[in-house]
Design an enzyme around this catalytic site. Structure first.
Site, PDB file in Angstrom:
ATOM      1  N   HIS A   1       0.875  -1.125   0.015  1.00 25.10           N
ATOM      2  CA  HIS A   1       0.087  -0.137  -0.023  1.00 25.10           C
ATOM      3  C   HIS A   1       0.953   1.175  -0.015  1.00 25.10           C
ATOM      4  CE1 HIS A   1      -3.037  -2.713   2.235  1.00 25.10           C
ATOM      5  NE2 HIS A   1      -3.361  -2.608   0.934  1.00 25.10           N
TER       6      HIS A   1
ATOM      7  N   LYS B   1     -16.276  -6.062   6.096  1.00 21.95           N
ATOM      8  CA  LYS B   1     -15.339  -6.778   6.324  1.00 21.95           C
ATOM      9  C   LYS B   1     -14.795  -7.178   7.515  1.00 21.95           C
ATOM     10  CE  LYS B   1     -12.351  -6.799   2.274  1.00 21.95           C
ATOM     11  NZ  LYS B   1     -11.082  -6.565   1.632  1.00 21.95           N
TER      12      LYS B   1
ATOM     13  N   ARG C   1      -1.788  -6.414  -8.483  1.00 18.22           N
ATOM     14  CA  ARG C   1      -0.820  -7.467  -8.172  1.00 18.22           C
ATOM     15  C   ARG C   1      -1.015  -8.537  -8.941  1.00 18.22           C
ATOM     16  NH1 ARG C   1      -2.922  -8.539  -2.504  1.00 18.22           N
ATOM     17  NH2 ARG C   1      -4.712  -8.381  -3.728  1.00 18.22           N
TER      18      ARG C   1
ATOM     19  N   SER D   1      -3.036  -7.795   3.018  1.00 18.82           N
ATOM     20  CA  SER D   1      -3.239  -7.655   4.818  1.00 18.82           C
ATOM     21  C   SER D   1      -3.694  -8.928   5.346  1.00 18.82           C
ATOM     22  CB  SER D   1      -4.558  -6.775   4.722  1.00 18.82           C
ATOM     23  OG  SER D   1      -4.310  -5.448   4.088  1.00 18.82           O
TER      24      SER D   1
HETATM   25  N1  COA Z   1      -0.557  -4.302  -1.657  1.00 17.90           N
HETATM   26  C1  COA Z   1      -0.789  -5.109  -0.562  1.00 17.90           C
HETATM   27  N2  COA Z   1      -2.109  -5.639  -0.636  1.00 17.90           N
HETATM   28  C2  COA Z   1      -2.891  -5.144  -1.461  1.00 17.90           C
HETATM   29  C3  COA Z   1      -2.645  -4.101  -2.500  1.00 17.90           C
HETATM   30  C4  COA Z   1      -1.215  -3.704  -2.485  1.00 17.90           C
HETATM   31  N3  COA Z   1      -0.913  -2.986  -3.283  1.00 17.90           N
HETATM   32  N4  COA Z   1      -3.809  -3.831  -3.291  1.00 17.90           N
HETATM   33  C5  COA Z   1      -4.684  -4.624  -2.558  1.00 17.90           C
HETATM   34  N5  COA Z   1      -4.329  -5.304  -1.463  1.00 17.90           N
HETATM   35  C6  COA Z   1      -4.920  -6.439  -0.881  1.00 17.90           C
HETATM   36  C7  COA Z   1      -5.619  -5.727   0.574  1.00 17.90           C
HETATM   37  O1  COA Z   1      -4.419  -5.868   1.359  1.00 17.90           O
HETATM   38  C8  COA Z   1      -6.683  -6.635   0.880  1.00 17.90           C
HETATM   39  O2  COA Z   1      -6.301  -7.894   1.093  1.00 17.90           O
HETATM   40  P1  COA Z   1      -6.935  -8.947   1.892  1.00 17.90           P
HETATM   41  O3  COA Z   1      -8.309  -9.188   1.433  1.00 17.90           O
HETATM   42  O4  COA Z   1      -5.992 -10.063   2.105  1.00 17.90           O
HETATM   43  O5  COA Z   1      -7.075  -8.395   3.437  1.00 17.90           O
HETATM   44  C9  COA Z   1      -7.220  -7.034  -0.674  1.00 17.90           C
HETATM   45  O6  COA Z   1      -6.091  -6.499  -1.467  1.00 17.90           O
HETATM   46  C10 COA Z   1      -8.195  -5.983  -1.124  1.00 17.90           C
HETATM   47  O7  COA Z   1      -8.434  -4.834  -0.203  1.00 17.90           O
HETATM   48  P2  COA Z   1      -8.441  -3.558  -0.474  1.00 17.90           P
HETATM   49  O8  COA Z   1      -7.662  -2.970  -1.431  1.00 17.90           O
HETATM   50  O9  COA Z   1      -8.595  -2.943   0.803  1.00 17.90           O
HETATM   51  O10 COA Z   1      -9.995  -3.512  -1.216  1.00 17.90           O
HETATM   52  P3  COA Z   1     -11.364  -3.744  -0.743  1.00 17.90           P
HETATM   53  O11 COA Z   1     -11.818  -4.609  -1.404  1.00 17.90           O
HETATM   54  O12 COA Z   1     -11.121  -3.850   0.857  1.00 17.90           O
HETATM   55  O13 COA Z   1     -11.875  -2.355  -0.753  1.00 17.90           O
HETATM   56  C11 COA Z   1     -12.986  -0.575  -2.065  1.00 17.90           C
HETATM   57  C12 COA Z   1     -12.009  -1.976  -2.134  1.00 17.90           C
HETATM   58  C13 COA Z   1     -12.783   0.150  -0.892  1.00 17.90           C
HETATM   59  C14 COA Z   1     -12.266   0.370  -3.418  1.00 17.90           C
HETATM   60  C15 COA Z   1     -14.285  -1.165  -2.484  1.00 17.90           C
HETATM   61  O14 COA Z   1     -14.853  -1.881  -1.291  1.00 17.90           O
HETATM   62  C16 COA Z   1     -15.287   0.172  -2.062  1.00 17.90           C
HETATM   63  O15 COA Z   1     -15.261   1.190  -3.004  1.00 17.90           O
HETATM   64  N6  COA Z   1     -16.129   0.170  -1.237  1.00 17.90           N
HETATM   65  C17 COA Z   1     -17.266   1.174  -0.857  1.00 17.90           C
HETATM   66  C18 COA Z   1     -18.342   0.715  -1.370  1.00 17.90           C
HETATM   67  C19 COA Z   1     -18.613   0.862  -2.808  1.00 17.90           C
HETATM   68  O16 COA Z   1     -18.749   2.130  -3.101  1.00 17.90           O
HETATM   69  N7  COA Z   1     -18.679  -0.070  -3.589  1.00 17.90           N
HETATM   70  C20 COA Z   1     -18.621  -0.322  -5.006  1.00 17.90           C
HETATM   71  C21 COA Z   1     -19.861  -0.191  -5.309  1.00 17.90           C
HETATM   72  S1  COA Z   1     -19.755  -0.562  -7.167  1.00 17.90           S
END
Ligand code: COA
Length: 168
Positions: free
Chosen positions: A17, A41, A90, A128
């Protein structure tokens, strides 16, 4: 003024991140790291801790701020006059998820744009949940988590697992 948003759960913030946030900050005038508060989550870290971790890791990066957000990403995007959302890529499976996210957000708000930055190759498999798993069992998270928050993350997860064992 180009305002980018880097949204995620950041549960916890990782070196992956931090790398994406640093590189994204060079491409815009203002980068908002947006910590999602949606309960779907059940995060291991509180919103306050997740905001603090991102702030601590990025405190020396110009043009970066960290905020919590709940609800739909497009609303946060509009409220902040954003020009793009940034996400790290990734793997192929990330691409599928991100493409769906971009398409859904564009249906909700046609001006919505998303930029995908390829992750550093040595951080491709960092996530994560891997950090949580390794730290919970006392493993070394040095290569996965920024130095600024490493002991906090390790201690928090160790205490969480001890608390669960005491209640078992
Ligand atoms: N390095 C390390 N880990 C990474 C990464 C990076 N560069 N990019 C993504 N990840 C990992 C995260 O650690 C996480 O791992 P885990 O599942 O093992 O814990 C996973 O990828 C995904 O997590 P994250 O990037 O936090 O995405 P998310 O799915 O939790 O959230 C949002 C994505 C916030 C963009 C999305 O859920 C959102 O927009 N939510 C708001 C509601 C909404 O508008 N929804 C969309 C309707 S169309």
């Amino acid at each position: 003024m180009r305002t980018f948003i880097y949204p995620g759960s950041f549960d916890p913030f990782t070196k992956g991140h931090a790398d994406i946030a640093r590189r994204a900050a060079l491409l815009c005038d203002r980068l908002i790291v947006a910590v999602m508060t949606n309960k779907s989550k059940s995060p291991a870290f509180s919103t306050e801790d997740r905001v603090w971790m991102a702030t601590e890791c990025l405190k020396n990066v110009p043009g970066v701020s960290v905020s919590a957000f709940g609800g739909l990403l497009v609303n946060f995007y509009k409220e902040n006059g954003a020009t793009a959302v940034v996400r790290g890529l990734r793997s192929e499976s990330d691409f599928r998820f991100e493409a769906e996210l971009a398409a859904a957000n564009k249906l909700l708000y046609p001006s919505f744009e998303m930029l995908l930055l390829p992750c550093r190759s040595d951080l491709t498999f960092t996530s994560s949940s891997i950090v949580r798993e390794v730290a919970t069992y006392g493993g070394d998270i040095t290569n996965m988590v920024p130095d600024e928050i490493r002991s906090f993350v390790a201690e928090h997860l160790r205490r969480t697992v001890e608390g669960e064992e005491n209640h078992a």
